[in-house]
Every structure is written in structure tokens, then in C-alpha cells.
Design an enzyme around this catalytic site. Structure first.
Site, PDB file in Angstrom:
ATOM      1  N   HIS A 206       0.826  -1.216   0.000  1.00  0.00           N
ATOM      2  CA  HIS A 206       0.000   0.000   0.000  1.00  0.00           C
ATOM      3  C   HIS A 206       0.853   1.254   0.000  1.00  0.00           C
ATOM      4  O   HIS A 206       2.088   1.207   0.131  1.00  0.00           O
ATOM      5  CB  HIS A 206      -0.974  -0.005   1.188  1.00  0.00           C
ATOM      6  N   CYS A 222       3.451  -4.990   6.468  1.00  0.00           N
ATOM      7  CA  CYS A 222       3.056  -4.634   5.106  1.00  0.00           C
ATOM      8  C   CYS A 222       4.216  -4.007   4.338  1.00  0.00           C
ATOM      9  O   CYS A 222       5.236  -3.620   4.912  1.00  0.00           O
ATOM     10  CB  CYS A 222       1.871  -3.664   5.136  1.00  0.00           C
TER      11      CYS A 222
END
Length: 247
Positions: A206, A222
Site C-alpha cells: 500500500h 506490510c
């Protein structure tokens, strides 16, 4: 990965999440006769296959075996449920009788079997390679490298898991200036540490509202990209795209 509620994201879906051609059975040229019950691997370095659940799907541990998991048409975030197709078991006419699929559940990389009638299979021509030691992401299209970018990765306490995964969902945050940036490419991996988090601690690629973090090991697992780069990856990496994360 951040502790922001996953329900604060809204779905971004294109062609049920997949960017390739819809298929009848397997892609490519078919043999006219096969050994009944034989197994054929699917996929190559420049082509992968995604299975989109039609209405509901039961995944079994082995062909004809006990139930591993059941899935609806949409996942917990309201986007189509997608599996990665690894191979198929065929009948004498070379028609698939079961697909071997990787599914978005713990443990990371878990596989099972699903009936062809439960899914629609499509081809995907993109692949993402992540090198954690170099903190680098590479996007490939039809086997050709089209993008390289420096990334932020998981901290030593919350490392990014390694292995072979796939894009399982693509989401647009309600606040593009928030910690996810303008988009999140969810993958089938889960944190090996944050098991108590919402939905089991799913991993995503992301954007970020902390551009200083790019190039560092600071996330909760992440993979962060600069927002302009994330937009390019988001436009290209459809659901079913293989994501290989190297140590």
C-alpha cells in the site's frame, strides 16, 4: 499494515478483480485425450491463473477429501473472493474435474481443491517480486520488468512474511491521505506475529502518509510504496497476480 479498521476501506473491482481473459477450463491449447485423474500444473513465469468464486465455493484438503474451508462470492471486505490456481486434475477428455488452488487463509500458502463449477478462471499476465534484503519491489508484465521501486518493509519485531502469495483483493481507502495512501493491494499472506489483529493480520502492498519510511524496516509487516508508485502498481496488478517475497 496498520491497526486502522479494515471496514474503513471500500472495494475497487475491475472484471471481478481479474485483469485477464475469461477461460473455459484451462487456458491455452488442450490435448484431445488425457489419462483420467492425471494432474497438470498451470502457470509459467509470464502467466498465472485466478479463480473467482461464482456464488459459493467449498475447498477440500485433497481431491474428494474433507472440507478445508467454505467461501462466499464476496470476502469480508465486500470484494470478490479470488483463489490462485496452481493446477488441475482432468478427465479423459482433458476437462478439469478439480482445481488445486492457493487460498487466502492461515497458514500462509495453504492449498486445497475446488470444483470447476464453483469458480470462473481467468489468466493474469502480471507478477510482483519483492526482495526484502534489497528493500525493492519489481513489477513484471508478460515476463517483462516494467517497474522497480524502493519499499518500506516490516520491522525486526513484525517482519514481512516470505513465500509465494497472490493478490487477493484491491482496496481504496476512504481517506487517501491516511496510512494506506491512495490504495492497498491485499495479498494472501498474513503476519506471522500479529495473529490477533483484525481478519488475522493480513498483509498488503500500500501507499503511505509517511514517505520518510520508504527504504526502512519500520512497518507492521506490510510493504509500503511511495504513493505515485502505488498508483501505478494498483492500476496494473489485478487480483490473482503472483506475489513472490524473497528474504
Amino acid at each position: 499494515m496498520h491497526r486502522a479498521p479494515i471496514l474503513s476501506l471500500i472495494a475497487a473491482v475491475l472484471l471481478a478483480g481479474c485483469g485477464g481473459d475469461r477461460l473455459h477450463g484451462v487456458a491455452g491449447k488442450q490435448a484431445t485425450r488425457c489419462a483420467a485423474g492425471s494432474f497438470r500444473r498451470l502457470g509459467s513465469s509470464d502467466r498465472a491463473y485466478a479463480a473467482v468464486v461464482r456464488s459459493h465455493a467449498t475447498v477440500v484438503r485433497r481431491h474428494g477429501g474433507s472440507v478445508l474451508a467454505t467461501f462466499g462470492r464476496l470476502n469480508a471486505n465486500g470484494v470478490p473472493t479470488v483463489f490462485s490456481v496452481l493446477g488441475e486434475r482432468v478427465d479423459r477428455s482433458c476437462r478439469p474435474v478439480a482445481y488445486r488452488v492457493q487460498i487466502p487463509l492461515r497458514p500462509n500458502g495453504v492449498t486445497g481443491w475446488v470444483a470447476p463449477r464453483a469458480v470462473t478462471v481467468a489468466s493474469v499476465r502480471t507478477r510482483i517480486e519483492v526482495d526484502l534484503s534489497q528493500r525493492r519491489l519489481t513489477l513484471l508484465q508478460a515476463g517483462r520488468e516494467v517497474l522497480h521501486a524502493t519499499i518500506a518493509i516490516g520491522s525486526p519485531a513484525t517482519p514481512t512474511p516470505t513465500g509465494r502469495f497472490y493478490v487477493s483483493q484491491r482496496l481504496i481507502p476512504t481517506d487517501p491521505s491516511g496510512p494506506f495512501g491512495p490504495g492497498a493491494v491485499g495479498i494472501s499472506a498474513f503476519s506471522n506475529v500479529l495473529t490477533g489483529w483484525t481478519q488475522g493480520g493480513p498483509i498488503a502492498i500500500h501507499g503511505t502518509n509517511a514517505p520518510w519510511s520508504i527504504g526502512h524496516a519500520v512497518s507492521n509487516g506490510c510493504i509500503r510504496l511511495p504513493n505515485p508508485v502505488l498508483r501505478r502498481v494498483f492500476r496494473t496488478a489485478f487480483s490473482g497476480t503472483p506475489v513472490i517475497i524473497h528474504p
